[in-house]
Design a protein around this motif. Structure first.
Motif, mmCIF file in Angstrom:
data_model
loop_
_atom_site.group_PDB
_atom_site.id
_atom_site.type_symbol
_atom_site.label_atom_id
_atom_site.label_comp_id
_atom_site.label_asym_id
_atom_site.label_seq_id
_atom_site.Cartn_x
_atom_site.Cartn_y
_atom_site.Cartn_z
ATOM 1 N N LYS A 523 0.833 -1.370 0.026
ATOM 2 C CA LYS A 523 0.050 -0.067 -0.239
ATOM 3 C C LYS A 523 0.883 1.458 0.070
ATOM 4 N N ASN A 524 1.874 1.289 1.083
ATOM 5 C CA ASN A 524 2.610 2.662 0.981
ATOM 6 C C ASN A 524 3.724 2.686 0.212
ATOM 7 N N LEU A 525 4.046 1.665 -0.714
ATOM 8 C CA LEU A 525 5.154 1.660 -1.548
ATOM 9 C C LEU A 525 4.944 2.499 -2.753
ATOM 10 N N SER A 526 4.656 3.525 -2.851
ATOM 11 C CA SER A 526 4.162 4.375 -3.966
ATOM 12 C C SER A 526 5.377 4.597 -4.878
ATOM 13 N N GLY A 527 6.524 4.611 -4.368
ATOM 14 C CA GLY A 527 7.636 4.892 -5.191
ATOM 15 C C GLY A 527 8.480 3.746 -6.094
ATOM 16 N N LEU A 528 7.722 2.845 -5.997
ATOM 17 C CA LEU A 528 8.095 1.474 -6.876
ATOM 18 C C LEU A 528 8.242 1.769 -8.332
ATOM 19 N N ARG A 529 9.443 1.450 -8.946
ATOM 20 C CA ARG A 529 9.754 1.579 -10.286
ATOM 21 C C ARG A 529 10.256 0.208 -10.935
ATOM 22 N N GLY A 530 10.398 0.387 -12.164
ATOM 23 C CA GLY A 530 10.624 -0.827 -13.197
ATOM 24 C C GLY A 530 9.635 -1.861 -12.924
ATOM 25 N N HIS A 531 10.203 -3.289 -12.793
ATOM 26 C CA HIS A 531 9.361 -4.417 -12.612
ATOM 27 C C HIS A 531 9.113 -4.910 -11.555
ATOM 28 N N VAL A 532 7.915 -5.202 -11.215
ATOM 29 C CA VAL A 532 7.444 -5.954 -9.932
ATOM 30 C C VAL A 532 6.802 -7.287 -10.050
ATOM 31 N N HIS A 533 7.249 -8.321 -9.832
ATOM 32 C CA HIS A 533 6.581 -9.688 -9.779
ATOM 33 C C HIS A 533 6.024 -10.123 -8.570
ATOM 34 N N ILE A 534 4.392 -9.970 -8.661
ATOM 35 C CA ILE A 534 3.867 -10.562 -7.440
ATOM 36 C C ILE A 534 3.511 -11.551 -7.413
ATOM 37 N N THR A 535 3.899 -12.646 -6.601
ATOM 38 C CA THR A 535 3.452 -14.058 -6.745
ATOM 39 C C THR A 535 2.778 -14.587 -5.553
ATOM 40 N N GLY A 536 2.293 -15.972 -5.306
ATOM 41 C CA GLY A 536 1.506 -16.164 -4.237
ATOM 42 C C GLY A 536 0.118 -15.717 -4.101
ATOM 43 N N LEU A 537 -0.380 -15.291 -5.122
ATOM 44 C CA LEU A 537 -1.728 -14.452 -4.972
ATOM 45 C C LEU A 537 -2.730 -15.541 -4.788
ATOM 46 N N GLN A 538 -2.576 -16.670 -4.617
ATOM 47 C CA GLN A 538 -3.462 -17.721 -4.295
ATOM 48 C C GLN A 538 -3.715 -17.710 -2.657
ATOM 49 N N ASN A 539 -2.887 -17.094 -2.106
ATOM 50 C CA ASN A 539 -2.851 -16.916 -0.612
ATOM 51 C C ASN A 539 -3.764 -15.632 0.090
ATOM 52 N N ILE A 540 -4.477 -15.039 -1.108
ATOM 53 C CA ILE A 540 -5.376 -13.957 -0.750
ATOM 54 C C ILE A 540 -6.710 -14.677 -0.516
ATOM 55 N N THR A 541 -7.227 -14.514 0.691
ATOM 56 C CA THR A 541 -8.532 -15.142 0.816
ATOM 57 C C THR A 541 -9.755 -14.409 0.633
ATOM 58 N N ALA A 542 -9.524 -12.907 0.838
ATOM 59 C CA ALA A 542 -10.494 -12.015 0.775
ATOM 60 C C ALA A 542 -9.937 -11.053 -0.310
ATOM 61 N N SER A 543 -10.953 -10.926 -1.364
ATOM 62 C CA SER A 543 -10.710 -10.212 -2.568
ATOM 63 C C SER A 543 -10.389 -8.804 -2.133
ATOM 64 N N ASP A 544 -11.153 -8.080 -1.186
ATOM 65 C CA ASP A 544 -10.968 -6.896 -1.083
ATOM 66 C C ASP A 544 -9.514 -6.298 -0.568
ATOM 67 N N ASP A 545 -8.859 -7.559 0.031
ATOM 68 C CA ASP A 545 -7.499 -7.001 0.697
ATOM 69 C C ASP A 545 -6.554 -6.794 -0.711
ATOM 70 N N ALA A 546 -6.944 -7.174 -1.928
ATOM 71 C CA ALA A 546 -6.061 -6.883 -3.011
ATOM 72 C C ALA A 546 -6.104 -5.363 -3.250
ATOM 73 N N LYS A 547 -7.372 -4.784 -2.912
ATOM 74 C CA LYS A 547 -7.419 -3.350 -3.163
ATOM 75 C C LYS A 547 -6.358 -2.504 -2.441
ATOM 76 N N GLU A 548 -6.002 -2.949 -1.222
ATOM 77 C CA GLU A 548 -5.036 -2.359 -0.292
ATOM 78 C C GLU A 548 -3.556 -2.109 -0.808
#
Length: 877
Positions: A523-548
């Motif tokens: 949420k607070n990592l607003s300065g991220l640049r370049g490429h970000v690989h987000i893995t392990g998305l199957q561990n999100i059990t509440a879809s609203d958490d992804a909005k954060e």
């Protein structure tokens, strides 16, 4: 290793074992694979092969090896291999024996080097040419060139064109400053036609108007050295006139060997760690450092790397004369060693150890005030992939205890397995790299490095997780923990979101418990640049958490990969798929995103934001292993999309949707206006390619298909920029293929054995390769027009093993031979309608140009032998 039963695959034609870095040998007898045509061992750096294994593969056409492959009896068996391999294609695939890879000038002037090179060169096809460029007359003599050309100085007019191209003042072109035209001609006169000197002196005008009087006064001194002798003083002048902030950056580059390929973002991080960068108010250090780099590039201290594709756009080289200059001006501060025993001169602040040929190195007389200690490769491409020979630094722990003033520490490619807890005493450390090591964990004390800004842990295959104290590295700006595909991702502790200065986060592995990071930590990592690989998305059990995660607010993010780590078979019920759909919906990225990859997505629909026009900046899209999705999102309206890769979408039945369902009805613009590369791989249910209109795919240059077993017909029309078309044997149902109005299409690769109806129209440059349609002319209907016949001619021997009867012939204008018409000799008994037209080749009467107009029935083969015998007997009678 491969199982012993592997050698029983007697019908195997293609074998790709690339990047199997742990593969050491192949099962025996490997030569049982007699039908093998294509063999790829690239990246198999530990492979041990005997040349006899390769020599007995009589059908082998293309062999690709790693230059680290240990092959017994090389290089003395080149000619034996040449007898059974098409080495002109082998060399085309960039295989180079490691003994022919010179490291320095001494190797180049070694007669043994050229002797080995000639063994390779002599195997080229007839008419091949080898061009060697060198500044050494000795090399030209050793090589025994047929003809030597000496490059002359550039004419004055062309030199002035170089000046005009490189002299930019305050962002404006030199033509906007007529008063500098006279000055430009003065530089032309003093440079003596040397383009490097011209570029360097012209670059002095790039970022400031100071120093012009100094240049004018020193040009006469340069000219007094004569043509060709003024280049080194000219380069020294370019250095002397640099601002002091840039001089430090150039000196630091002497730590790297000649011809080293610099990665721009990596180099600027090192500059920052040394305090060379003075950012302006309200600007990031990285932005200021990039400005420094661009200024040096404008002044010709750096040049573009050897390859300028998108994978290498961040890579640059330094001309060896500039590198020599950097070494000369930094000899009292920087020291680089490639020897096993290294004794440091006094007062050295920066030390680099270039990977030597030996496996260990001893460093002596290391000073306490050392600020940089780095282990570097000879070049960025010396060792492909993650395979790098590990170096043992004897007495490393004592060395780290002693050097407490280090600001940059790079122990990549060393045998280190654990970092000592004494690392916490390095209060000035800002850059730490442990790439390509067997390190298993980091000590908890690493959290006490309050000044650390860069932490690189790339390709550390044994590293499983980061310590909880990582969250205390509040000044950390760059964290890289990427691994080779297939390795377990590094787990991150809860609270990683407190590192709000992070700009680089290559991999973010979403945890499955409270002790590890959650998607909300982004949420607070607003300065991220370049490429970000987000893995392990199957561990999100509440879809609203992804909005954060607030990906939509990360405006500097350039590339994003979203990956689930399960397959649809692991899903418990449909509710899991619905959660996956909602998670992807809530992970909508910012509109500035340029590259997007979605992997292992388990739901059957994509959210609307993927085909929304708001992502208009996208250049590359990859959809991989989304097996349950039955529809490809409409992306044809994206104006800048260049690369579209679709893999393993098993449920999709059609491709090429004409209109975006989110847009209103009306006249539609051409789809995919900027697309250059399109790959469709493993689409098992794909049956239809919807028609294209004129203007669609206007810039497509590469089209690749693989494993489309259900596709029955394909029409490729008006792909004006398409240059290559690739199919594979895994398309057994494809019967009809039409290629038309592809003006730039040059080649169609790989066989299509099932084609029965082929039409090629208005493709003036098309030539079928030896392994493609030309080798399987089995179609039943031949579309005859002035364009088609030209491309379906096949060069073959006049005796093709079948029994034919000539029924007509005709003289040809300008040819010494007649064109003949043949039909199957078994037409009366079997009804075979096979026909062929043969026109002998003027240059070689034993070969001919042939076109088949009907395919032969399989039953005819059994009759030919007996018929031939009867025909021969009749002739004797």
């Amino acid at each position: 290793m491969l199982p012993d039963s592997f050698v029983n695959l007697s019908n195997l034609e293609k074998l790709n074992l690339s990047d199997c870095i742990r593969l050491k040998d192949v099962p025996q007898p490997f030569d049982n694979l007699r039908k093998l045509e294509y063999l790829n061992f690239s990246g198999c750096h530990r492979m041990n092969l005997n040349v006899d294994c390769l020599r007995k593969l009589v059908n082998l056409k293309c062999l690709t090896l790693s230059h680290h492959t240990d092959i017994k009896d090389f290089p003395y068996c080149y000619q034996d291999l040449a007898d059974c391999l098409d080495l002109s294609r082998w060399l085309k695939n960039n295989w180079v024996h490691h003994q022919c890879n010179p490291k320095d000038d001494a190797d180049i002037e070694n007669r043994c080097f050229w002797s080995d090179l000639w063994k390779l060169a002599n195997l080229g096809a007839v008419g091949s040419a080898l061009i060697v460029t060198t500044r050494s007359k000795e090399v030209a003599k050793l090589f025994g060139a047929m003809q030597t050309y000496y490059l002359r100085s550039l004419p004055s007019e062309e030199c002035f064109m170089v000046f005009q191209e490189h002299a930019i003042i305050g962002g404006f072109h030199i033509n906007d400053y007529p008063q500098f035209t006279k000055f430009g001609w003065m530089i032309v006169e003093k440079c003596g036609g040397n383009p490097l000197c011209m570029k360097a002196l012209s670059g002095l005008l790039c970022h400031s108007e100071t120093g012009l009087f100094e240049i004018s006064s020193l040009l006469f001194e340069i000219n007094s050295l004569g043509v060709g002798g003024g280049i080194l003083p000219a380069l020294r002048l370019c250095y002397d006139l640099l601002p002091s902030r840039l001089k430090q950056c150039i000196k630091f580059c002497s730590l790297f060997p000649r011809n080293y390929v610099f990665v721009k973002h990596h180099l600027v991080q090192l500059w920052i760690s040394q305090g060379f960068i003075n950012p302006e108010e309200d600007s990031q250090p990285e932005d200021t450092a990039l400005q420094y780099f661009n200024e040096l590039f404008c002044r010709s201290f750096f040049q573009n790397g050897p390859s300028r594709d998108d994978d290498h756009k961040d890579k640059f080289v330094m001309h060896e004369l500039f590198h020599d200059l950097a070494c000369s001006v930094s000899k009292d501060e920087c020291f680089s060693s490639g020897e096993a025993f290294c004794s440091l001169p006094e007062n050295i602040c920066h030390l680099s150890v270039v990977l030597p040929d030996s496996k260990s190195v001893v460093l002596t007389k290391v000073q306490r005030h050392l600020q940089s200690l780095m282990v570097v490769k000879r070049s960025a491409s010396e060792y492909p992939g993650s395979f790098v020979p590990l170096l043992k630094i004897l007495g490393l722990n004592d060395l780290l205890m002693k050097c407490r003033f280090l600001r940059a520490l790079n122990l990549s490619c060393t045998t280190i397995r654990e970092l000592p807890s004494s690392i916490m005493k390095m209060k000035h450390l800002q850059f730490l790299a442990l790439n390509n090591t067997k390190i298993q964990s980091l000590p908890a004390e690493i959290g006490q490095l309050q000044t650390l800004q860069t932490l690189e842990l790339k390709y550390c295959c044994c590293l499983i997780e980061l310590p909880e104290s990582t969250m205390n590295l509040t000044k950390l700006r760059h964290l890289d923990v990427q691994k080779e595909p297939g390795n377990v991702h590094v787990s991150m502790p809860h609270g990683i979101g407190q590192l709000t200065d992070l700009q680089t986060l290559t991999v973010f592995n979403t945890g499955d418990d409270l002790s590890h990071c959650s998607i909300g930590d982004l949420k607070n990592l607003s300065g991220l640049r370049g490429h970000v690989h987000i893995t392990g998305l199957q561990n999100i059990t509440a879809s609203d958490d992804a909005k954060e995660a607030n990906l939509v607010g990360k405006q500097f993010l350039g590339a994003l990969t979203l990956e689930w780590c399960w397959s649809s078979q692991d899903m418990e019920d449909d509710s899991d798929k619905e959660i996956a759909n909602q998670v992807l919906h809530n992970l909508q990225p910012n509109t500035n995103l340029q590259e997007l990859s979605i992997r292992n997505y388990s739901a059957n629909l994509f959210p609307n934001w993927i085909q929304d026009s708001s992502l208009s900046m996208l250049v590359s899209i990859t959809i991989d292993d989304c097996q349950d999705c039955n529809e490809i999102p409409h992306l044809g309206d994206l104006p800048f999309l260049k690369y579209f890769l679709i893999h393993k979408m098993y449920a999709v039945e059609s491709f090429g949707q004409r209109s975006n369902p989110l847009t209103t009805e009306g006249k539609h613009a051409p789809i995919f206006p900027s697309l250059e590369i399109l790959n469709l791989w493993e689409m098992y249910s794909l049956q239809f390619w919807n028609g294209t209109n004129n203007g669609d795919f206007a810039r497509l240059s590469h089209l690749s298909y693989s494993e489309l077993p259900s596709l029955k017909s394909l029409k490729i029309e008006s792909f004006q920029k398409l240059k290559s078309l690739r199919f594979c044997p895994e398309m057994p149902m494809l019967q009809k293929l039409e290629i038309s109005d592809c003006k730039e299409l040059l080649s169609v690769d790989d066989p299509l054995l099932s084609i029965s109806n082929l039409k090629v129209v208005r493709c003036p440059k098309l030539r079928f390769g030896s392994s493609s349609l030309e080798s399987c002319l089995m179609w039943e209907k031949l579309q005859r027009d002035k364009y088609t016949v030209k491309y379906l001619l096949k060069k073959t021997t006049t005796d093709d093993g079948w029994n034919w009867r000539k029924y007509s012939e005709k003289d040809l204008l300008g040819s010494k031979y007649k064109r003949s018409w043949y039909r199957c000799n078994q037409k009366q008994s079997t009804g075979c309608m096979a026909r062929k037209i043969v026109e002998p080749n003027n240059d070689d009467p034993n070969t001919c140009w042939q076109v088949a107009t009907r395919k032969r029935k399989e039953s005819d083969a059994s009759n030919d032998e007996s018929t031939t015998k009867e025909h021969t007997s009749a002739n004797k009678k």
